[in-house]
Design an enzyme around this catalytic site. Structure first.
Site, PDB file in Angstrom:
ATOM      1  N   ASN A  42      -6.520  90.899 -61.695  1.00 32.25           N
ATOM      2  CA  ASN A  42      -5.464  90.174 -60.988  1.00 32.25           C
ATOM      3  C   ASN A  42      -5.511  88.681 -61.329  1.00 32.25           C
ATOM      4  O   ASN A  42      -6.585  88.094 -61.476  1.00 32.25           O
ATOM      5  CB  ASN A  42      -5.479  90.437 -59.482  1.00 32.25           C
ATOM      6  CG  ASN A  42      -6.835  90.260 -58.824  1.00 32.25           C
ATOM      7  OD1 ASN A  42      -7.865  90.329 -59.481  1.00 32.25           O
ATOM      8  ND2 ASN A  42      -6.822  90.040 -57.533  1.00 32.25           N
ATOM      9  N   GLU A  44      -3.834  85.211 -59.930  1.00 36.11           N
ATOM     10  CA  GLU A  44      -3.069  84.648 -58.812  1.00 36.11           C
ATOM     11  C   GLU A  44      -2.410  83.332 -59.206  1.00 36.11           C
ATOM     12  O   GLU A  44      -2.681  82.764 -60.263  1.00 36.11           O
ATOM     13  CB  GLU A  44      -4.014  84.476 -57.606  1.00 36.11           C
ATOM     14  CG  GLU A  44      -4.556  85.828 -57.161  1.00 36.11           C
ATOM     15  CD  GLU A  44      -5.372  85.783 -55.884  1.00 36.11           C
ATOM     16  OE1 GLU A  44      -5.844  84.698 -55.495  1.00 36.11           O
ATOM     17  OE2 GLU A  44      -5.540  86.872 -55.280  1.00 36.11           O
ATOM     18  N   CYS A  53      -0.792  91.766 -60.247  1.00 34.17           N
ATOM     19  CA  CYS A  53      -1.886  92.710 -59.993  1.00 34.17           C
ATOM     20  C   CYS A  53      -2.556  93.147 -61.293  1.00 34.17           C
ATOM     21  O   CYS A  53      -1.940  93.147 -62.370  1.00 34.17           O
ATOM     22  CB  CYS A  53      -1.353  93.957 -59.299  1.00 34.17           C
ATOM     23  SG  CYS A  53      -0.747  93.689 -57.638  1.00 34.17           S
ATOM     24  N   GLU A  55      -3.346  96.128 -62.274  1.00 30.89           N
ATOM     25  CA  GLU A  55      -2.744  97.326 -62.881  1.00 30.89           C
ATOM     26  C   GLU A  55      -1.587  96.957 -63.803  1.00 30.89           C
ATOM     27  O   GLU A  55      -1.446  97.487 -64.893  1.00 30.89           O
ATOM     28  CB  GLU A  55      -2.194  98.279 -61.816  1.00 30.89           C
ATOM     29  CG  GLU A  55      -3.189  98.754 -60.803  1.00 30.89           C
ATOM     30  CD  GLU A  55      -3.242  97.870 -59.569  1.00 30.89           C
ATOM     31  OE1 GLU A  55      -3.430  96.643 -59.698  1.00 30.89           O
ATOM     32  OE2 GLU A  55      -3.119  98.423 -58.473  1.00 30.89           O
ATOM     33  N   CYS A  86      -0.579  98.912 -55.307  1.00 30.39           N
ATOM     34  CA  CYS A  86       0.481  98.507 -54.373  1.00 30.39           C
ATOM     35  C   CYS A  86       1.788  99.203 -54.765  1.00 30.39           C
ATOM     36  O   CYS A  86       1.915  99.791 -55.846  1.00 30.39           O
ATOM     37  CB  CYS A  86       0.643  96.989 -54.389  1.00 30.39           C
ATOM     38  SG  CYS A  86       1.511  96.365 -55.842  1.00 30.39           S
ATOM     39  N   CYS A  89       3.313  98.194 -58.161  1.00 32.18           N
ATOM     40  CA  CYS A  89       2.611  98.748 -59.326  1.00 32.18           C
ATOM     41  C   CYS A  89       2.869 100.248 -59.469  1.00 32.18           C
ATOM     42  O   CYS A  89       2.951 100.759 -60.591  1.00 32.18           O
ATOM     43  CB  CYS A  89       1.112  98.478 -59.227  1.00 32.18           C
ATOM     44  SG  CYS A  89       0.700  96.744 -59.527  1.00 32.18           S
TER      45      CYS A  89
HETATM   46  N1  THU Z   1      -4.098  93.323 -56.023  1.00 34.38           N
HETATM   47  C1  THU Z   1      -4.215  93.976 -57.215  1.00 34.38           C
HETATM   48  O1  THU Z   1      -4.550  93.378 -58.239  1.00 34.38           O
HETATM   49  N2  THU Z   1      -3.946  95.304 -57.244  1.00 34.38           N
HETATM   50  C2  THU Z   1      -3.616  96.049 -56.147  1.00 34.38           C
HETATM   51  O2  THU Z   1      -3.394  97.239 -56.273  1.00 34.38           O
HETATM   52  C3  THU Z   1      -3.539  95.431 -54.840  1.00 34.38           C
HETATM   53  C4  THU Z   1      -3.683  93.960 -54.799  1.00 34.38           C
HETATM   54  C5  THU Z   1      -4.437  91.895 -55.970  1.00 34.38           C
HETATM   55  C6  THU Z   1      -3.292  90.958 -55.710  1.00 34.38           C
HETATM   56  C7  THU Z   1      -4.009  89.768 -55.108  1.00 34.38           C
HETATM   57  O3  THU Z   1      -4.492  88.934 -56.158  1.00 34.38           O
HETATM   58  C8  THU Z   1      -5.194  90.364 -54.392  1.00 34.38           C
HETATM   59  O4  THU Z   1      -5.355  91.673 -54.908  1.00 34.38           O
HETATM   60  C9  THU Z   1      -5.040  90.425 -52.876  1.00 34.38           C
HETATM   61  O5  THU Z   1      -3.835  90.996 -52.540  1.00 34.38           O
END
Ligand code: THU
Length: 134
Positions: A42, A44, A53, A55, A86, A89
Site C-alpha cells: 500500500n 498512502e 491498496c 492488491e 476492500c 480491489c
Molecule cells: N489497504 C490495503 O492495502 N489493502 C486492503 O485490502 C485494505 C486496506 C490499505 C489502505 C491503507 O493504506 C491501509 O491499508 C489502511 O486502510
C-alpha cells in the site's frame, strides 16, 4: 508455487509499504497463469483518498507488463492480522480475474476464498471485459 511461498512474497512486499497515516502495512503478491509473480504494497498519500491498496498495485504492475490472466492473490496485513481485499480491489480483480483465489493469513493459519464468494455480482459493461473477448 506453494501458498506459503506466495505469502512470503507478499510479506517481502509489505516491507516497502508507505504508510505514514495509517501505520498499517499491507503486502500482496499475484501469481499469473504464465507462472510469474508481481508484488505490491500500500502507498498512502496526504490526500487520503489517493491512497492505493497493495492488491491494486500488484495487479496493475502485472497488467502494465502485459499480463492478463491470474490464478492466485496472496495478501498479508500488518502483523498477519486477517484482512481481505476492500470492495474497490474486489471490483478491480473482477475485471481481469473473476475466478481468482485469494489467500490470506490469520496469524499463522492460511485462509482461502474465491473472488466469486467475496464479490458474487461484480460490475461489468457487457462485452467489454477482457474475459468476454474470448
Ligand atoms: N489497504 C490495503 O492495502 N489493502 C486492503 O485490502 C485494505 C486496506 C490499505 C489502505 C491503507 O493504506 C491501509 O491499508 C489502511 O486502510
Amino acid at each position: 508455487m506453494t501458498d506459503r511461498e506466495l505469502l512470503d512474497k507478499a510479506k517481502e512486499a509489505r516491507e516497502h509499504a508507505y504508510v505514514p497515516y495509517s501505520d498499517f502495512s499491507v503486502g500482496a503478491a499475484i501469481f499469473t497463469k504464465s507462472g510469474k509473480i508481481y508484488t505490491g504494497c500500500n502507498v498512502e498519500n496526504s490526500s487520503f483518498g489517493l491512497t492505493c491498496c497493495a492488491e491494486r498495485i500488484a495487479l496493475f504492475k502485472a497488467v502494465s507488463e502485459g499480463e492478463r490472466e491470474f490464478l492466485k492473490l496472496a495478501l498479508v496485513g500488518q502483523e498477519n492480522t486477517l484482512i481481505l481485499p476492500c470492495g474497490a480491489c474486489r471490483q478491480v480483480l473482477f475485471e481481469f480475474a473473476p475466478d481468482i483465489t485469494v489467500i490470506t493469513l490469520d496469524k499463522d493459519e492460511i485462509k482461502g476464498y474465491s473472488l466469486k464468494e467475496l464479490l458474487p455480482e461484480g460490475f461489468e459493461l457487457q462485452g467489454k471485459r477482457i474475459k468476454d473477448k474470448g
